[in-house]
Design a protein around this motif. Structure first.
Motif, PDB file in Angstrom:
ATOM      1  N   PHE A 155     110.589  99.048  59.502  1.00 30.69           N
ATOM      2  CA  PHE A 155     111.579  98.572  60.465  1.00 30.69           C
ATOM      3  C   PHE A 155     110.931  98.344  61.836  1.00 30.69           C
ATOM      4  CE2 PHE A 155     114.908  99.800  63.643  1.00 30.69           C
ATOM      5  CZ  PHE A 155     115.714  98.696  63.488  1.00 30.69           C
ATOM      6  N   ILE A 156     110.131  99.306  62.285  1.00 33.53           N
ATOM      7  CA  ILE A 156     109.449  99.165  63.575  1.00 33.53           C
ATOM      8  C   ILE A 156     108.438  98.024  63.517  1.00 33.53           C
ATOM      9  CG2 ILE A 156     107.954 100.309  65.245  1.00 33.53           C
ATOM     10  CD1 ILE A 156     110.795 101.332  65.270  1.00 33.53           C
ATOM     11  N   ALA A 157     107.748  97.875  62.388  1.00 33.28           N
ATOM     12  CA  ALA A 157     106.757  96.799  62.261  1.00 33.28           C
ATOM     13  C   ALA A 157     107.415  95.424  62.355  1.00 33.28           C
ATOM     14  CB  ALA A 157     106.003  96.936  60.938  1.00 33.28           C
ATOM     15  N   PHE A 158     108.582  95.279  61.751  1.00 33.84           N
ATOM     16  CA  PHE A 158     109.297  94.000  61.854  1.00 33.84           C
ATOM     17  C   PHE A 158     109.692  93.720  63.302  1.00 33.84           C
ATOM     18  CE2 PHE A 158     113.437  91.848  62.111  1.00 33.84           C
ATOM     19  CZ  PHE A 158     113.087  90.617  61.586  1.00 33.84           C
ATOM     20  N   ILE A 159     110.188  94.737  63.999  1.00 31.56           N
ATOM     21  CA  ILE A 159     110.550  94.563  65.406  1.00 31.56           C
ATOM     22  C   ILE A 159     109.333  94.168  66.228  1.00 31.56           C
ATOM     23  CG2 ILE A 159     111.373  95.774  67.467  1.00 31.56           C
ATOM     24  CD1 ILE A 159     113.155  97.448  65.633  1.00 31.56           C
ATOM     25  N   VAL A 160     108.206  94.832  65.985  1.00 34.47           N
ATOM     26  CA  VAL A 160     106.973  94.533  66.718  1.00 34.47           C
ATOM     27  C   VAL A 160     106.521  93.103  66.445  1.00 34.47           C
ATOM     28  CG1 VAL A 160     104.507  95.069  66.773  1.00 34.47           C
ATOM     29  CG2 VAL A 160     106.194  96.907  66.931  1.00 34.47           C
ATOM     30  N   TRP A 161     106.578  92.693  65.209  1.00 29.85           N
ATOM     31  CA  TRP A 161     106.149  91.332  64.843  1.00 29.85           C
ATOM     32  C   TRP A 161     106.997  90.286  65.565  1.00 29.85           C
ATOM     33  CZ3 TRP A 161     108.939  87.745  61.653  1.00 29.85           C
ATOM     34  CH2 TRP A 161     108.213  86.586  61.343  1.00 29.85           C
ATOM     35  N   GLN A 162     108.332  90.450  65.530  1.00 28.03           N
ATOM     36  CA  GLN A 162     109.213  89.470  66.165  1.00 28.03           C
ATOM     37  C   GLN A 162     109.090  89.529  67.683  1.00 28.03           C
ATOM     38  OE1 GLN A 162     110.922  87.077  64.810  1.00 28.03           O
ATOM     39  NE2 GLN A 162     111.816  86.387  66.742  1.00 28.03           N
ATOM     40  N   CYS A 163     108.989  90.724  68.246  1.00 23.61           N
ATOM     41  CA  CYS A 163     108.860  90.838  69.701  1.00 23.61           C
ATOM     42  C   CYS A 163     107.563  90.214  70.195  1.00 23.61           C
ATOM     43  CB  CYS A 163     108.925  92.310  70.115  1.00 23.61           C
ATOM     44  SG  CYS A 163     110.573  93.049  70.021  1.00 23.61           S
ATOM     45  N   SER A 164     106.490  90.356  69.429  1.00 24.62           N
ATOM     46  CA  SER A 164     105.220  89.751  69.840  1.00 24.62           C
ATOM     47  C   SER A 164     105.303  88.231  69.813  1.00 24.62           C
ATOM     48  CB  SER A 164     104.086  90.244  68.941  1.00 24.62           C
ATOM     49  OG  SER A 164     104.269  89.798  67.602  1.00 24.62           O
ATOM     50  N   LEU A 165     106.020  87.682  68.832  1.00 29.23           N
ATOM     51  CA  LEU A 165     106.202  86.233  68.793  1.00 29.23           C
ATOM     52  C   LEU A 165     107.009  85.745  69.993  1.00 29.23           C
ATOM     53  CD1 LEU A 165     106.957  85.597  64.983  1.00 29.23           C
ATOM     54  CD2 LEU A 165     104.798  85.315  66.202  1.00 29.23           C
ATOM     55  N   GLU A 166     108.058  86.473  70.336  1.00 37.91           N
ATOM     56  CA  GLU A 166     108.869  86.086  71.496  1.00 37.91           C
ATOM     57  C   GLU A 166     108.086  86.276  72.793  1.00 37.91           C
ATOM     58  OE1 GLU A 166     112.537  88.223  71.266  1.00 37.91           O
ATOM     59  OE2 GLU A 166     113.098  87.368  69.327  1.00 37.91           O
ATOM     60  N   TYR A 167     107.256  87.299  72.848  1.00 37.10           N
ATOM     61  CA  TYR A 167     106.395  87.492  74.019  1.00 37.10           C
ATOM     62  C   TYR A 167     105.440  86.308  74.183  1.00 37.10           C
ATOM     63  CZ  TYR A 167     102.341  89.236  76.600  1.00 37.10           C
ATOM     64  OH  TYR A 167     101.287  89.370  77.475  1.00 37.10           O
ATOM     65  N   ILE A 168     104.890  85.846  73.083  1.00 39.17           N
ATOM     66  CA  ILE A 168     103.981  84.689  73.132  1.00 39.17           C
ATOM     67  C   ILE A 168     104.721  83.447  73.605  1.00 39.17           C
ATOM     68  CG2 ILE A 168     102.627  83.114  71.690  1.00 39.17           C
ATOM     69  CD1 ILE A 168     101.802  85.563  70.037  1.00 39.17           C
ATOM     70  N   GLN A 169     105.964  83.266  73.153  1.00 35.58           N
ATOM     71  CA  GLN A 169     106.750  82.116  73.609  1.00 35.58           C
ATOM     72  C   GLN A 169     106.970  82.160  75.116  1.00 35.58           C
ATOM     73  OE1 GLN A 169     110.362  82.063  71.322  1.00 35.58           O
ATOM     74  NE2 GLN A 169     109.387  81.279  69.473  1.00 35.58           N
ATOM     75  N   LEU A 170     107.203  83.348  75.653  1.00 40.92           N
ATOM     76  CA  LEU A 170     107.372  83.468  77.100  1.00 40.92           C
ATOM     77  C   LEU A 170     106.078  83.166  77.839  1.00 40.92           C
ATOM     78  CD1 LEU A 170     109.540  86.741  77.368  1.00 40.92           C
ATOM     79  CD2 LEU A 170     110.318  84.383  77.609  1.00 40.92           C
ATOM     80  N   MET A 171     104.981  83.691  77.334  1.00 40.83           N
ATOM     81  CA  MET A 171     103.703  83.533  78.029  1.00 40.83           C
ATOM     82  C   MET A 171     103.123  82.118  77.897  1.00 40.83           C
ATOM     83  SD  MET A 171     103.153  86.344  79.587  1.00 40.83           S
ATOM     84  CE  MET A 171     104.948  86.320  79.835  1.00 40.83           C
ATOM     85  N   THR A 172     103.595  81.369  76.916  1.00 41.95           N
ATOM     86  CA  THR A 172     103.097  79.999  76.743  1.00 41.95           C
ATOM     87  C   THR A 172     104.106  78.954  77.210  1.00 41.95           C
ATOM     88  OG1 THR A 172     103.892  80.020  74.445  1.00 41.95           O
ATOM     89  CG2 THR A 172     101.583  80.592  74.820  1.00 41.95           C
ATOM     90  N   SER A 173     105.137  79.375  77.924  1.00 42.92           N
ATOM     91  CA  SER A 173     106.100  78.415  78.463  1.00 42.92           C
ATOM     92  C   SER A 173     105.421  77.561  79.528  1.00 42.92           C
ATOM     93  CB  SER A 173     107.308  79.144  79.049  1.00 42.92           C
ATOM     94  OG  SER A 173     106.912  79.954  80.143  1.00 42.92           O
ATOM     95  N   LYS A 174     105.992  76.407  79.793  1.00 35.89           N
ATOM     96  CA  LYS A 174     105.390  75.466  80.733  1.00 35.89           C
ATOM     97  C   LYS A 174     105.251  76.076  82.126  1.00 35.89           C
ATOM     98  CE  LYS A 174     106.956  71.253  78.410  1.00 35.89           C
ATOM     99  NZ  LYS A 174     107.744  69.998  78.547  1.00 35.89           N
ATOM    100  N   LYS A 175     106.248  76.826  82.529  1.00 38.53           N
ATOM    101  CA  LYS A 175     106.221  77.387  83.877  1.00 38.53           C
ATOM    102  C   LYS A 175     105.087  78.385  84.050  1.00 38.53           C
ATOM    103  CE  LYS A 175     109.403  79.154  87.369  1.00 38.53           C
ATOM    104  NZ  LYS A 175     110.789  79.597  87.636  1.00 38.53           N
ATOM    105  N   VAL A 176     104.784  79.153  82.991  1.00 39.62           N
ATOM    106  CA  VAL A 176     103.692  80.129  83.057  1.00 39.62           C
ATOM    107  C   VAL A 176     102.345  79.442  82.906  1.00 39.62           C
ATOM    108  CG1 VAL A 176     102.679  82.141  81.926  1.00 39.62           C
ATOM    109  CG2 VAL A 176     105.144  82.008  82.233  1.00 39.62           C
ATOM    110  N   VAL A 177     102.253  78.501  81.970  1.00 39.04           N
ATOM    111  CA  VAL A 177     100.988  77.818  81.712  1.00 39.04           C
ATOM    112  C   VAL A 177     100.550  77.000  82.912  1.00 39.04           C
ATOM    113  CG1 VAL A 177      99.872  76.071  80.269  1.00 39.04           C
ATOM    114  CG2 VAL A 177     101.318  77.807  79.226  1.00 39.04           C
ATOM    115  N   ASN A 178     101.497  76.450  83.670  1.00 42.96           N
ATOM    116  CA  ASN A 178     101.137  75.676  84.861  1.00 42.96           C
ATOM    117  C   ASN A 178     100.425  76.526  85.909  1.00 42.96           C
ATOM    118  OD1 ASN A 178     102.207  73.321  83.825  1.00 42.96           O
ATOM    119  ND2 ASN A 178     104.195  73.612  84.790  1.00 42.96           N
ATOM    120  N   LYS A 179     100.691  77.829  85.910  1.00 36.80           N
ATOM    121  CA  LYS A 179     100.057  78.717  86.871  1.00 36.80           C
ATOM    122  C   LYS A 179      98.778  79.347  86.324  1.00 36.80           C
ATOM    123  CE  LYS A 179     104.504  79.919  88.957  1.00 36.80           C
ATOM    124  NZ  LYS A 179     105.443  81.021  89.283  1.00 36.80           N
ATOM    125  N   GLY A 180      98.600  79.319  85.033  1.00 28.39           N
ATOM    126  CA  GLY A 180      97.422  79.925  84.427  1.00 28.39           C
ATOM    127  C   GLY A 180      97.010  79.171  83.187  1.00 28.39           C
TER     128      GLY A 180
END
Length: 416
Positions: free
Chosen positions: A161-186
């Protein structure tokens, strides 16, 4: 002599601020303002000259010297630039009121009727569908039931159960970090590094479940950084060979946030000490049926989770009912009143369990326990809010109806 003030009819194109119109009728009309919809192309005008390819229609209110007003329309015959920069427009006036309305509003009226029908259908669908609050409550109940089952089960089911949460949260974290607004600054890490980070986060949960807890985060960070250096060094273009600081921070923080912190839930649930107070009869019967032992790990995990649920629920209700004072600029929707309600709810749940099951201890320990758990949950929520704000996102995902992404729901649990 007539004077006129322009009208906007239907969808009006931009017009020059000053238009001087010379009417071909016995009286001249001055029209100022709106330019109506384009008329069909006509080959010859009444004066024998050619019309422009697309004539325009001017609409205005005309008045005579007596002060009575009427609507008039005018078809543009020609436009000439005057010495003062204005446009001299030669027009032919048409029938008052009804003709103007028919000419300028016919097509627009049809489109307006369709738009109104579409809006009515959308409003009807919105009313028929469940409200956001209903979705939120139903999702929370279903998710709470699943979480309770896995917490009680412990062992490998809880780790899965925790592993599934970690897997999905990491994917959503990547989506946030690769958004256009973040990528434009880094600069975001390469895709293969992002996938590797997700895999390592899940691997850290598996390692914790199997008792490997020392040096896992360090080893995973080292592997990611080595892979990043190797990947950049093999790029063909020179500008892509550079390793950016943003890549390093995204990868290492992602491992810490989505992988290392959740391992403590595995450690907490694995505590095998026996509580000082035996379980109530109905809980004992349930544990015997599930063949689960009554341990401090089970009790502590369940109480901490219940604390966070109470804090989130209390903050939500308090913010809706009394929220007026902003708590922090990072999350504009959070209020001081909501935070106070959340802490009160968290403290109440802790005292209830302490009085019922004598855990976590005496009154002072119970209050300190509630303060620490609530502070950690609030801090985790604010950290995720700051990441969403940096990414320009309202939610981290759409997996949970009424809540957003899984990271939106479990952000408080990561730091707790």
């Amino acid at each position: 002599m007539h004077q006129a003030v322009g009208l906007s009819s239907g969808r009006v194109a931009a017009a020059r601020p000053s238009l001087s119109c010379q009417a071909r009728a016995s009286s001249s009309v001055r029209l100022v303002g709106g330019v109506g919809p384009a008329l069909p192309r006509r080959s010859q005008g009444s004066h024998g000259g050619a019309f422009p390819k697309r004539s325009r229609r001017l609409v205005g209110l005309a008045s005579d010297d007596s002060g009575s007003w009427d609507s008039v329309g005018a078809s543009v015959d020609s436009v000439e630039e005057t010495s003062d920069g204005a446009s001299a427009v030669t027009t032919t006036t048409t029938t008052p009121v009804t003709a103007v309305a028919a000419a300028t509003g016919g097509a627009n009226g049809a489109h307006g009727a369709k738009a109104q029908e579409a809006a009515a259908e959308a409003e009807g669908a919105k009313r028929k569908g469940p409200s956001s609050l209903v979705k939120r409550v139903v999702t929370a109940v279903v998710l709470g039931a699943f979480a309770s089952f896995f917490i009680v089960s412990g062992g490998r089911p809880f780790a899965f159960f925790i592993a599934f949460i970690v897997w999905q949260c990491s994917l959503e974290y990547i989506q946030l970090m690769t958004s256009k607004k973040v990528v434009n600054k880094g600069k975001a890490p390469p895709a293969v590094l992002r996938r590797t980070m997700t895999t390592l986060c899940v691997g850290m949960i598996a390692a914790a479940q199997n008792g490997i807890r020392t040096g896992v985060f360090e080893a995973a960070s080292f592997c990611l950084l080595v892979m990043l250096l190797w990947k950049r060094s093999t790029m063909k273009k020179r500008k892509k060979k550079k390793v950016r600081f943003s890549e390093l921070t995204m990868l290492v923080f992602g491992l810490f946030y989505c992988g290392y912190l959740p391992t403590f839930w595995i450690r907490l649930r694995g505590v095998s000490l026996v509580p000082p107070v035996p379980p109530p009869d109905f809980i004992a019967g349930l544990l015997n049926w599930l063949q689960v032992e009554w341990t401090v790990g089970l009790l502590a995990t369940f109480i901490v989770a219940a604390n966070i649920v109470a804090a989130d629920t209390g903050a939500f209700i308090g913010g809706k009912l009394m929220g007026s004072t902003p708590l922090i600029s990072i999350s504009p929707n959070k209020t001081v009143e909501g935070a106070a309600w959340g802490f009160a709810a968290s403290l109440g749940v802790t005292l209830l369990f302490n009085n019922w099951l004598k855990f976590p201890g005496n009154l002072g320990v119970a209050i300190a326990f509630a303060v620490v758990v609530y502070a950690a949950s609030l801090f985790g929520d604010l950290i995720e809010s700051s990441m969403k704000r940096a990414a320009g996102k309202k939610d981290s995902g759409q997996l949970l109806p009424g809540h957003g992404g899984l990271l939106d729901r479990f952000d408080s649990y990561l730091f707790t």
